[in-house]
Write an enzyme that holds these catalytic residues in place. Structure first.
Site, short mmCIF file in Angstrom:
data_model
loop_
_atom_site.label_atom_id
_atom_site.label_comp_id
_atom_site.label_asym_id
_atom_site.label_seq_id
_atom_site.Cartn_x
_atom_site.Cartn_y
_atom_site.Cartn_z
N SER A 91 0.83 -1.21 0.00
CA SER A 91 0.00 0.00 0.00
C SER A 91 0.86 1.26 0.00
O SER A 91 0.43 2.29 -0.53
CB SER A 91 -0.91 0.02 1.23
OG SER A 91 -1.65 -1.16 1.31
N ASP A 269 -8.79 -4.88 1.96
CA ASP A 269 -7.47 -5.52 2.08
C ASP A 269 -7.37 -6.39 3.33
O ASP A 269 -6.83 -7.50 3.27
CB ASP A 269 -6.41 -4.40 2.14
CG ASP A 269 -5.00 -4.89 2.43
OD1 ASP A 269 -4.41 -5.51 1.54
OD2 ASP A 269 -4.51 -4.68 3.56
N ASP A 311 -5.12 -0.03 -4.85
CA ASP A 311 -3.66 0.01 -4.86
C ASP A 311 -3.08 -1.31 -5.37
O ASP A 311 -2.06 -1.35 -6.03
CB ASP A 311 -3.12 0.39 -3.47
CG ASP A 311 -3.71 -0.44 -2.34
OD1 ASP A 311 -4.64 -1.25 -2.58
OD2 ASP A 311 -3.25 -0.27 -1.20
#
Ligand SMILES: [Zn+2]
Length: 374
Positions: A91, A269, A311
């Site tokens: 990230s 995530d 990302d």
């Protein structure tokens, strides 16, 4: 028939030469000529789904009766998210590529691979007199928001990252991580109080909740949603939608020169890391509702470019054979990130710039182009 030994040698030599590993020259990314959009964007809302690959989106879609707000976007692209030192990014490096337009090392925040600071979109928007905002479901010193605010070699320097918020003048801040501002190990500073002294209205989860706060349009606003990481949507966290909507409305009225707002759905995530499909899907669907609400804002406003991307993908999620609508057989391949490309969706003035396939650093360049900065 016996083949003479000399013939065998002659036949083998070219094969051996061919089998030698050749050093492959890495191809430079293709620099695309960008047309100047017919209309300049005044405001930009950038939504980042952390770990939101195509399978996460598909899992949300097919767990939601085949409907997502993302389907309303007409301009889509794919971005290559590799870091400068690793094909599999994190990230920090991916956030830096988007925020600052440079490929960097895994773990690095707002600096290039040479550790030199690179200016972020947030800083440039500030310098140009625009209003700015960040809303996240992680802590404010987590990698993605940090890439827009700080310049440090490591994402672990969370207390240093918190200090960077004092150096900028971000108008609207909502996220966790209060302890990095007010319960610091490295010094005795109380950065929440310092924000107040700077003129912010500062509040937090112990005092109020987002839908109930009253905003002073003349002042900046910071709200801490947790001491460290905010909870899951499944565990009754619900501020992302009202805070994002409030942020867009607040920033629009806060400054006539336009605004830049970054919203992160941080925990898609975390669901991937935990290999927990229902965690992924609930976070994804919450994020999609935020996207839908901000898209409505952009449609009504007419001057706002809205971009949705990720990302990286997390978990190597698959939707396996035997799956049915609203009843998916999912499987994770890893509890880490993967190297698959991630999608980009855009709507509003300059949206056409985001179609195609390009490096993640191009998102930065194309936002700048849409705003007329280059
Ligand atoms: Zn991430």
């Amino acid at each position: 028939m016996r083949i003479p030994f000399v013939w065998i040698l002659i036949l083998l030599i070219p094969c051996a030469a061919f089998a030698q590993p050749r050093a492959k020259k890495e191809k430079k990314p293709i620099a695309t000529e960008l047309n100047t959009p017919s209309r300049r964007a005044k405001n930009v809302i950038l939504l980042i789904g952390d770990g939101m690959g195509l399978t996460q989106i598909s899992a949300g879609l097919y767990n939601n009766n085949n409907a997502l707000s993302l389907e309303k976007f007409r301009s889509t692209g794919l971005q290559k998210n590799y870091a400068s030192d690793d094909l599999i990014t994190d990230s920090a490096a991916a956030g830096t590529a988007i925020a600052c337009g440079v490929k960097t090392k895994v773990g690095a925040i707002g600096v290039g691979k040479d550790n030199k600071p690179a200016k972020s979109l947030m800083e440039e928007a500030e310098a140009r007199g625009m209003a700015t905002g960040i809303v996240v479901t992680s802590s404010l010193v987590d990698a993605t928001p940090s890439a827009f605010v700080a310049h440090v070699p490591s994402r672990d320097q969370k207390e240093d990252i918190a200090k960077s918020y004092l150096e900028l003048d971000i108008d609207f801040l909502v996220g966790g991580g209060r302890k990095y501002f007010s319960q610091r190990q490295s010094d005795a500073r109380d950065l929440a109080r310092e924000l107040e002294e700077k003129g912010y209205v500062v509040s937090d989860y112990t005092e109020s909740e987002i839908p109930k706060v009253t905003l002073d349009l003349k002042k900046n606003f910071a709200f801490f949603t947790a001491e460290e990481d905010p909870g899951k949507f499944q565990d009754s966290r619900s501020y992302l939608l009202p805070a994002s909507r409030l942020g867009a409305v607040f920033l629009k009225s806060h400054n006539s020169k336009g605004f830049f707002l970054m919203v992160e759905g941080s925990q898609i995530d975390w669901g991937g890391r935990a290999n927990d499909a229902s965690y992924v899907v609930t976070e994804l669907l919450e994020f999609d509702r935020v996207i839908g609400s901000l898209l409505e804002f952009a449609i009504e406003d007419g001057e706002t470019l809205i971009i949705v991307t990720a990302d990286h993908e997390t978990g190597g999620l698959a939707i396996n054979p035997g799956s049915q609508m609203n009843n998916l057989l999912t499987e994770f391949n890893t509890n880490a990130h993967t190297g698959v490309m991630v999608p980009v969706f855009a709507y509003g003035p300059g949206a056409e710039l985001f179609s195609g396939m390009y490096d993640n650093t191009e998102i930065n360049r194309r936002i700048r182009k849409a705003l007329g900065w280059e």
